[in-house]
Design an enzyme around this catalytic site. Sequence first.
Site, short mmCIF file in Angstrom:
data_model
loop_
_atom_site.label_atom_id
_atom_site.label_comp_id
_atom_site.label_asym_id
_atom_site.label_seq_id
_atom_site.Cartn_x
_atom_site.Cartn_y
_atom_site.Cartn_z
N ASP A 279 44.71 52.51 43.85
CA ASP A 279 44.92 51.09 43.55
C ASP A 279 45.38 50.36 44.80
O ASP A 279 46.54 50.46 45.21
CB ASP A 279 45.97 50.95 42.44
CG ASP A 279 45.38 51.25 41.08
OD1 ASP A 279 44.32 50.67 40.76
OD2 ASP A 279 45.95 52.07 40.35
N PHE B 207 50.45 46.31 38.44
CA PHE B 207 51.48 47.33 38.23
C PHE B 207 51.01 48.42 37.26
O PHE B 207 50.26 48.13 36.32
CB PHE B 207 52.75 46.69 37.66
CG PHE B 207 53.28 45.59 38.53
CD1 PHE B 207 54.15 45.88 39.57
CD2 PHE B 207 52.88 44.27 38.33
CE1 PHE B 207 54.62 44.86 40.40
CE2 PHE B 207 53.35 43.25 39.15
CZ PHE B 207 54.22 43.55 40.19
N ASP C 167 40.73 50.94 32.77
CA ASP C 167 41.91 51.05 33.65
C ASP C 167 43.07 50.20 33.15
O ASP C 167 42.97 48.98 33.11
CB ASP C 167 41.48 50.61 35.06
CG ASP C 167 42.58 50.75 36.08
OD1 ASP C 167 43.60 51.40 35.79
OD2 ASP C 167 42.41 50.20 37.19
N GLY C 168 44.16 50.87 32.82
CA GLY C 168 45.40 50.17 32.48
C GLY C 168 45.90 50.49 31.08
O GLY C 168 45.21 50.25 30.10
N GLY C 169 47.09 51.08 31.00
CA GLY C 169 47.69 51.33 29.70
C GLY C 169 46.99 52.39 28.85
O GLY C 169 47.18 52.44 27.64
N GLY D 42 47.58 56.29 34.80
CA GLY D 42 48.66 56.28 35.78
C GLY D 42 49.92 56.87 35.19
O GLY D 42 50.19 58.07 35.30
N SER D 43 50.68 56.01 34.50
CA SER D 43 51.97 56.45 33.95
C SER D 43 51.83 57.59 32.96
O SER D 43 52.61 58.54 32.99
CB SER D 43 52.66 55.29 33.25
OG SER D 43 52.59 54.15 34.06
C1 DX5 Z 1 46.81 48.13 37.72
C2 DX5 Z 1 46.02 49.31 38.20
C3 DX5 Z 1 45.94 50.48 37.24
C4 DX5 Z 1 47.26 51.05 36.86
C5 DX5 Z 1 47.10 52.19 35.92
O1 DX5 Z 1 46.85 47.20 38.75
O2 DX5 Z 1 44.69 48.92 38.48
O3 DX5 Z 1 45.13 51.48 37.82
O4 DX5 Z 1 48.00 51.48 37.94
O5 DX5 Z 1 48.39 52.63 35.57
P1 DX5 Z 1 48.80 52.80 34.04
O6 DX5 Z 1 47.92 53.88 33.49
O7 DX5 Z 1 50.25 53.17 34.11
O8 DX5 Z 1 48.56 51.47 33.36
ZN ZN Z 2 43.19 50.53 39.08
#
Ligand code: DX5
Ligand code: ZN
Length: 234
Positions: free
Chosen positions: A34, A162, A194-196, A216-217
């Site tokens: 990222d 984030f 991508d995301g959450g 990610g998390s």
């Molecule tokens: C957000 C990013 C995502 C994010 C994914 O700007 O593009 O890739 O880091 O992280 P999680 O899975 O924690 O949402």
């Molecule tokens: Zn991303």
Amino acid sequence: MRKIAPSILAADFSRLGEQIRAAQNAGADMIHLDIIDGHFAPNISFGAAISKMSKAVSSIPHDAHLMVTEPENYIDDFLKIGAEYITFHIEIGGRPEMLGERRWVYVIDKVDERRILNLIGRIRKAGRKAGLTLNPPTEIEKIHPFLDKIDLLLLMSVNPGFAGQGFIDNVYGKIEAAATFRRDHKLGFEIMVDGGVDLGNAKRLYSIGADILVSGSSFFKSSNYSEFIEKIKS
Ligand code: DX5
Ligand code: ZN
């Protein structure tokens, strides 16, 4: 094929190399980078140097998700480090819409088709996979003119910036629309979300057409990476 791409934005940077190797050993399909410039989205993450380190400690493909207003200035760096996929946003040339104090998301009224095609061309000419992505507020129709020219469609399910944000569920309709378009037009682009993403929504995302889930998390917080991958793909 169901793939999983851990986003190192959510990793522990004090032992980043170790965590990347562990992700690969656990069966991750690719590493998601990222890259955020503090303009396109409200955070500054890391750039080509950290990405190069990630390539050096692992052998799985890397996808660079460029959340930057001027991808033209960074593509060569990511070609040079060997990123297999390079993805940029359709909202480049757009404007920030404020979401709150010091938080914003880029939106676009009129897409600069020539600029987008030129960027896709540069990535593909170098023999890499070109990805195009759209923010949660952007309608899926805006991407239609490019779907026969890209290798990866990345659908954002959070506003960029984030890791660890809540999943925005308007992405479900976009995945279904993209999968239908792909089938009807006999295209081969991969769909990435991508995301959450977590164990609670992954099954539905894969079943309606997502090929690659960024995590990610949920990935880096899990206590056993290989178990997590096995569970999320099942
Ligand atoms: C957000 C990013 C995502 C994010 C994914 O700007 O593009 O890739 O880091 O992280 P999680 O899975 O924690 O949402
Ligand atoms: Zn991303």
